[in-house]
Design a protein around this motif. Structure first.
Motif, mmCIF file in Angstrom:
data_model
loop_
_atom_site.group_PDB
_atom_site.id
_atom_site.type_symbol
_atom_site.label_atom_id
_atom_site.label_comp_id
_atom_site.label_asym_id
_atom_site.label_seq_id
_atom_site.Cartn_x
_atom_site.Cartn_y
_atom_site.Cartn_z
ATOM 1 N N GLN A 73 50.267 47.767 33.028
ATOM 2 C CA GLN A 73 49.083 47.258 32.329
ATOM 3 C C GLN A 73 49.167 45.742 32.188
ATOM 4 O OE1 GLN A 73 49.001 49.304 28.613
ATOM 5 N NE2 GLN A 73 47.902 51.079 29.418
ATOM 6 N N GLN A 74 50.335 45.314 31.748
ATOM 7 C CA GLN A 74 50.524 43.878 31.507
ATOM 8 C C GLN A 74 50.409 43.094 32.814
ATOM 9 O OE1 GLN A 74 50.949 42.929 28.392
ATOM 10 N NE2 GLN A 74 51.308 40.754 28.677
ATOM 11 N N VAL A 75 51.008 43.632 33.866
ATOM 12 C CA VAL A 75 50.963 42.950 35.155
ATOM 13 C C VAL A 75 49.521 42.841 35.645
ATOM 14 C CG1 VAL A 75 51.652 43.087 37.583
ATOM 15 C CG2 VAL A 75 53.276 43.710 35.788
ATOM 16 N N ILE A 76 48.804 43.955 35.555
ATOM 17 C CA ILE A 76 47.416 43.957 36.016
ATOM 18 C C ILE A 76 46.593 42.977 35.193
ATOM 19 C CG2 ILE A 76 45.318 45.355 36.194
ATOM 20 C CD1 ILE A 76 47.254 47.746 36.772
ATOM 21 N N ARG A 77 46.812 43.010 33.880
ATOM 22 C CA ARG A 77 46.051 42.123 33.004
ATOM 23 C C ARG A 77 46.233 40.666 33.408
ATOM 24 N NH1 ARG A 77 47.544 43.300 27.247
ATOM 25 N NH2 ARG A 77 46.578 45.282 27.748
ATOM 26 N N SER A 78 47.424 40.319 33.835
ATOM 27 C CA SER A 78 47.681 38.914 34.174
ATOM 28 C C SER A 78 46.887 38.469 35.398
ATOM 29 C CB SER A 78 49.172 38.687 34.402
ATOM 30 O OG SER A 78 49.557 39.169 35.668
ATOM 31 N N PHE A 79 46.397 39.436 36.178
ATOM 32 C CA PHE A 79 45.621 39.072 37.367
ATOM 33 C C PHE A 79 44.126 39.265 37.176
ATOM 34 C CE2 PHE A 79 49.783 39.869 39.334
ATOM 35 C CZ PHE A 79 49.931 38.684 40.008
ATOM 36 N N LEU A 80 43.712 39.616 35.962
ATOM 37 C CA LEU A 80 42.300 39.883 35.745
ATOM 38 C C LEU A 80 41.673 38.825 34.845
ATOM 39 C CD1 LEU A 80 42.041 43.737 35.191
ATOM 40 C CD2 LEU A 80 41.575 42.423 37.255
ATOM 41 N N ASP A 81 40.396 38.603 35.068
ATOM 42 C CA ASP A 81 39.649 37.753 34.163
ATOM 43 C C ASP A 81 39.166 38.632 33.006
ATOM 44 O OD1 ASP A 81 37.619 34.991 34.502
ATOM 45 O OD2 ASP A 81 37.275 36.487 32.946
ATOM 46 N N PRO A 82 39.489 38.289 31.763
ATOM 47 C CA PRO A 82 39.194 39.200 30.654
ATOM 48 C C PRO A 82 37.698 39.434 30.433
ATOM 49 C CG PRO A 82 40.006 37.095 29.838
ATOM 50 C CD PRO A 82 40.166 37.077 31.321
ATOM 51 N N THR A 83 36.857 38.463 30.762
ATOM 52 C CA THR A 83 35.431 38.662 30.498
ATOM 53 C C THR A 83 34.742 39.415 31.629
ATOM 54 O OG1 THR A 83 35.165 36.394 31.257
ATOM 55 C CG2 THR A 83 35.034 36.777 28.887
ATOM 56 N N THR A 84 35.036 39.036 32.874
ATOM 57 C CA THR A 84 34.337 39.668 33.994
ATOM 58 C C THR A 84 35.097 40.868 34.544
ATOM 59 O OG1 THR A 84 35.431 38.256 35.600
ATOM 60 C CG2 THR A 84 33.361 37.456 34.680
ATOM 61 N N GLY A 85 36.399 40.919 34.289
ATOM 62 C CA GLY A 85 37.190 42.026 34.811
ATOM 63 C C GLY A 85 37.496 41.889 36.290
#
Lengths: 299, 449, 354
Positions: free
Chosen positions: A37-49
């Motif tokens: 989860q953490q790894v994926i989150r680091s590659f995602l834009d939180p607003t647009t996903g």
């Protein structure tokens, strides 16, 4: 007959995997999911996903990043080296059979046995201006009446030195016990043979003991290296957040001190990944250089 | 050796097996409430007819051991005797409490029934929807008036989610040794900030060591210590027209900065001020002699040796006595199985006489129920409360507009940085450019309303 | 000739002296801070905040009582200033008794104070001495720490379980890495350690939520499962390096004499690896014993000992002596564990009977 031998052979080939598998199943159940989860989150834009490297850009352009990297590097290089040599020295002393060796080992292990509450109280009352360190210096006559040393006021360098010393005081035992455990597996006969052939203590140590101790040294140092890069608690206990940034302190900072800042989740994720990469690389490089992978490889 | 080792291994095995079995018995007591009830009745002694319950009250207040002891023995015990409801009072940091309840909410195991939270964090709880509306409950109380001063974050869109149970302001505390340096003709009870600065500088010169305490560790209380002084110099309280708290670069703020910078340039702060996260310890160790700080901390230091310290209202400025005012309040956690009992506890804790008892006994907090004032006596603790109330009534008070900003910790940091760069390391003058820059950082943290 | 031998003797003696000098210096460096925190836990609140800090607690406290502005003025004799320092002026005798108990660790009743006040008519001021209760901080600590005993037992269970999980799962893998050559060995060994490379603080909350969803909320075993994650990695590496140091020929020799591989392992290798296992167990024990982050979130009615200590001491600013006492209480099990495990960590070669 051949079938039996074949199955025995197969058994022998499978055995190591059977022995190793439980560890990975365990990790898979309890650890992998939040990490991914953490790894994926680091590659995602939180607003647009959408896929984005924004977290990394944020961290790399953070004005605290370079100081954090520098402070961490200083702490790691000095403390790992120093702690290793002192721990080795202690282990070699305790390995000798002298009167009180067993009790000395117990005392040497004490610092690691103390809980953070006790250690906190110890250094808080120790380093404060009207604390026990100054009291002690006063009692032995080192500090004249009315004079005081301000342990906690001063430059970054002074604080770094304090952090390294206090950290060393507490973690040296944990390095020492691993080395001591390794030292005891070295057959006495081999060292004795060294002396018979005219070696003195230091040549025997260098030519026989240390090479045999190598796997243990690698373990002790790599574990210490991994922990030292992730140092943070002692830093914030002594100087608070942000004054002396170190890498993992930044993760905790964005997690706990400013959790609601828009950029905080990205900062925390970015720093987490960068720390992971740095720790892995450092460990890998150390193990490579120390030859941990070349031994028995392909053997 | 071999035998001993085998024994040790066997021992480890047995203990572990015990441990492995233990969870089962433990879950029984957790999952079957009836069993807990039986346990509880044994400890209560007084036979009760209503089925006894256990409430869990998590609190980030009353953390000092003496306060915990008082709250449990003097406040909660009578409640338990009165109602037969046992209260499990647990002190925990605000952040940890929020994490804990988050896990409970996400997994459906709601075991925390009530939370006692600092009003700066009310919005965390209301935003997340972890606390229940309390309007119906409060409307039934006819004998008490809850001071509206702390409704700001407790009431969201007309609905009340928290009931404050005690308030706090900033007060001056001085070690009596500092009184020798008090400039002539100055009345401690009507001290101005400029006099405070002169006093601090006189002490530093006389002792060869600064003695003023503020929290120099980032994200602690400096923003409130500074904010109180800026309000005295004419800064508007939060919610009023700009410049209003928190503000770095306005004229009143700059005047306050100038006063602090004057102390800094004369080395009037204690030398290790950057390492102070709470002024209680330095004041008690006499590393610091002087501070304007939170009334509960003042109460703690004062109680350690009343004859050695003097307490006064916060210093004043051209605009009067300014202070940041905060509160702690109780909310009921969504999903609690003990709602009625939780309401009973809430009602009990806001009774005027209990209000006075709580706030007096725990050292220097202020009751938030108007009717409580009739119960104050003549003790020094009553005097502290009275002084605090005076400030609350007549002073320039501001709440913390936490929800106007992305992150309050980041807001604090802006002030901490100015303190370090301009007050401590500066030359005693105000660097307006630096203040403007800090203000820009602060404004960037504002959320669009 | 004989003088030379004498010289040698002296030299050896000097060497020995030097060695012990080094050892004693080290002992002081280690013990010094520990001594102070232990001493701190016996000091009264007033002593703990005085300067210079007393090395040892006073056994008695000397008081002076006289008339004050508000009632009666209580003063306490200061060992450093060598004079009586006024501390409390009140007519509330209950308050005075509480003060003498909580700040100075002397048990005094209101009747005691009334008796001294009665003496004020003959002499003013009156002086009296009270014995200090050295265990004052400890009694206070246990008064405010609820459920100390059940949580202590629970914590010990969690520690034992953590050790068991980490040593069994991690030890097996460690043995495989030390003894077998197999494809992917280095990669697997390195990745076993990866758990410790990923900053745990970043995933503490999600990991705990997973555990809670699996039904481990408020159960000791849940915490053991969390703690074991990091410890397994350690154990794998420590045991691997130790097993590597034990000559395989010993096991083979046993097999020649008809032992199975398992028997050979249990009778020969395991005892030799005991120091390494002990070191790994020590890590697991200490880690599990002191942890609070996960324990705070994952427990409610069944807190660990570290959690109840946290709850007692989280606000103990201004009461560092109490924090020290709590720290010492928390250290008793770990120090005891250390005391006993040291035999296994320093188990001299030849301690194994073949």
């Amino acid at each position: 007959m051949t079938a039996q031998r074949k199955s025995a052979h197969l058994g022998k080939r499978i055995t190591p995997y059977l022995l190793v598998i439980p560890v990975f199943i365990y990790y898979l159940i309890f650890w992998v999911q939040p990490v991914l989860q953490q790894v994926i989150r680091s590659f995602l834009d939180p607003t647009t996903g959408q896929l984005s490297l924004e977290s990394y850009r944020l961290v790399l352009t953070d004005p605290d990043f370079i100081p954090a990297l520098r402070n961490t590097a200083i702490i790691v290089v000095i403390s790992v080296t120093m702690e290793f040599f002192i721990a080795l020295f202690l282990a070699l002393i305790i390995k000798r059979d002298f009167w009180g060796a067993s009790i000395f080992l117990f005392l040497a292990m004490l610092p690691m046995a103390l809980p953070p509450v006790a250690v906190g109280a110890m250094w808080k009352t120790g380093l404060t201006t009207n604390g026990w360190l100054n009291s002690l210096l006063h009692y032995v006559g080192f500090l004249p009446e009315g004079e005081k040393i301000y342990w906690l006021a001063g430059s970054t360098w002074k604080m770094l030195a304090l952090i390294i010393i206090i950290d060393a005081w507490q973690v040296i035992p944990s390095v020492m016990i691993i080395l001591l455990a390794g030292l005891q597996n070295i057959p006495k006969e081999l060292e004795e043979a060294g002396y018979v052939f005219g070696g003195n203590y230091f040549t025997v140590l260098r030519k026989i003991t240390l090479p045999l101790l190598r796997p243990t040294i690698q373990t002790a140092v790599v574990l210490r290296l991994i922990a030292a890069i992730q140092i943070w608690l002692i830093v914030i206990v002594l100087v608070g957040f942000s004054r002396l940034p170190v890498l993992v302190e930044r993760i905790v900072y964005y997690h706990e001190e400013v959790p609601r800042l828009n950029i905080s989740p990205q900062m925390a994720a970015g720093y987490t990944m960068i720390v992971t990469v740095i720790v892995s690389l450092a460990a890998l490089i150390y193990l490579r250089l120390s030859g941990a992978f070349s031994r028995r490889e392909g053997g | 050796m071999n035998k001993r080792m085998t024994f040790a291994l066997a021992a480890v095995l047995v203990v572990s097996l015990l441990a492995a079995c233990a969870p089962k018995t433990v879950t029984v007591t957790v999952e079957v409430p009836v069993e807990r009830t039986v346990e509880v009745e044994k400890t209560v002694e007084v036979p009760v007819e209503v089925p006894a319950k256990t409430l869990v009250l998590s609190s980030e207040m009353f953390a000092p051991p003496a306060e915990q002891e008082f709250f449990i023995n003097e406040i909660l015990k009578p409640f338990e005797e009165e109602t037969g409801i046992t209260v499990n009072f647990q002190v925990i940091k605000g952040e940890d409490m929020f994490d804990r309840v988050t896990v409970q909410q996400e997994t459906g195991h709601v075991t925390t029934d009530l939370v006692l939270v600092f009003n700066g964090r009310f919005s965390w709880w209301t935003d997340a929807g972890y606390v229940l509306p309390l309007d119906e409950v409060v409307s039934e109380w006819t004998d008490r008036t809850i001071l509206p001063a702390f409704d700001r974050n407790a009431v969201v869109d007309g609905t009340r989610y928290f009931v404050p149970i005690s308030a706090d302001v900033y007060l001056t505390i001085a070690n009596n040794k500092a009184l020798d340096y008090l400039p002539e003709g100055v009345d401690l009870n009507n001290l101005t900030y400029e006099q405070y600065a002169d006093w601090a500088i006189a002490i530093a010169e006389g002792e060869g060591e600064g003695k003023v305490c503020v929290t120099g560790v980032p994200q602690k209380m400096w923003i409130y210590q500074f904010g109180s002084s800026a309000l005295s110099y004419g800064l508007n309280p939060a919610g009023q027209p700009e410049p209003a708290f928190p503000n770095v670069n306005s004229e009143p703020s700059a005047a306050a900065w100038a006063m602090w910078a004057r102390i800094g340039a004369a080395n009037g702060f204690m030398p290790t001020v950057l390492n102070v996260d709470n002024c209680v310890d330095p004041l008690m160790r006499e590393e610091a002699w002087l501070s304007v700080t939170h009334n509960a901390r003042v109460g703690q230091v004062y109680a350690s040796a009343e004859a050695q310290y003097t307490v006064a209202p916060a210093p004043s400025g051209p605009a009067g006595v300014g202070t940041i005012a905060g509160a702690h309040g109780i909310g009921i956690v969504k999903g609690t199985a003990n709602y009625d009992a939780a309401v009973q506890l809430l009602e009990y804790l806001t009774r005027p006489e209990i209000q006075v008892k709580i706030n007096k006994g725990t050292g220097g907090f202020i009751p938030v129920v108007a009717e409580a004032l009739d119960y104050l006596g003549e003790d020094p603790t009553d005097e502290i409360i009275r002084k605090a109330l005076l400030v609350l009534e007549n002073g320039v008070t501001s709440y913390l507009p936490i929800s106007d900003f992305q992150d309050w910790g980041a807001v604090k940091k802006v002030f901490d940085d100015v303190f370090q760069q301009m007050v401590l390391q500066g030359d005693g003058t105000v660097d307006q450019a630096l203040l403007d820059e800090a203000q820009a950082r602060l404004d960037a943290l504002r959320v669009e309303q | 000739m004989s003088t030379r031998r004498q010289w040698l003797k002296i030299l050896r003696g000097a060497q020995m002296m030097l060695f012990y000098l080094v050892v004693i210096t080290l002992v002081f460096v280690i013990i010094g801070p520990v001594f102070f925190v232990v001493s701190l836990s016996f000091l009264s609140a007033r002593e703990a905040y005085s300067y210079p800090l007393p090395l040892l607690p006073a056994l008695t406290v000397r008081y002076q009582l006289t008339h004050g502005e508000r009632g009666y003025m209580l003063s306490v004799y200061d060992r450093v200033e060598k004079e009586y320092i006024p501390v409390l002026d009140t007519d509330d005798l209950e308050k005075m008794a509480t003060y003498m108990r909580s700040r100075l660790g002397t048990s005094v009743t209101v009747q005691d104070i009334e008796a001294q006040i009665a003496r004020l008519q003959q002499e003013d001021p009156v002086y009296f001495t009270k014995r200090a209760n050295l265990l004052h901080n400890y009694t206070t600590f246990f008064q405010i720490t609820r459920d100390a005993v059940p949580s202590l037992i629970r914590s010990l269970q969690i520690c034992a379980l953590t050790i068991l999980i980490s040593l069994s799962i991690g030890g097996m893998a460690g043995y495989a890495f030390a003894r077998y050559q197999f494809a992917g060995r280095d990669l697997l060994k390195f990745s076993a350690l990866f758990v410790r490379m990923f900053p745990g603080i970043a995933i503490a909350l999600p990991m705990v939520i997973i555990l809670a969803k699996m039904g481990f909320y408020d159960r000791p075993i849940g915490l053991s499962l969390v703690y074991a994650v990091g410890n397994i990695a350690l154990t794998v590496w420590i045991t691997a390096s130790i097993f590597m140091g034990i000559p395989e020929s010993l096991e083979e020799a046993a097999e020649v004499f008809g032992a199975t591989r398992l028997q050979a392992f249990l009778r020969i290798t395991l005892p030799l690896a005991l120091p390494g296992l002990a070191a790994a167990a020590m890590y697991a024990f200490l880690g599990a014993w002191n942890e609070t982050v996960a324990a705070l979130i994952l427990t409610q009615f069944n807190p660990t000992f570290s959690v109840v200590v946290y709850q007692s001491l989280v606000g103990a600013t201004g009461q560092i002596n109490l924090a020290a006492a709590g720290g010492i209480v928390m250290a008793i099990p770990t120090v005891t564990f250390t005391y006993f495990i040291r035999r296994y960590i320093r188990q001299m070669w030849g301690g194994v009977t073949l």
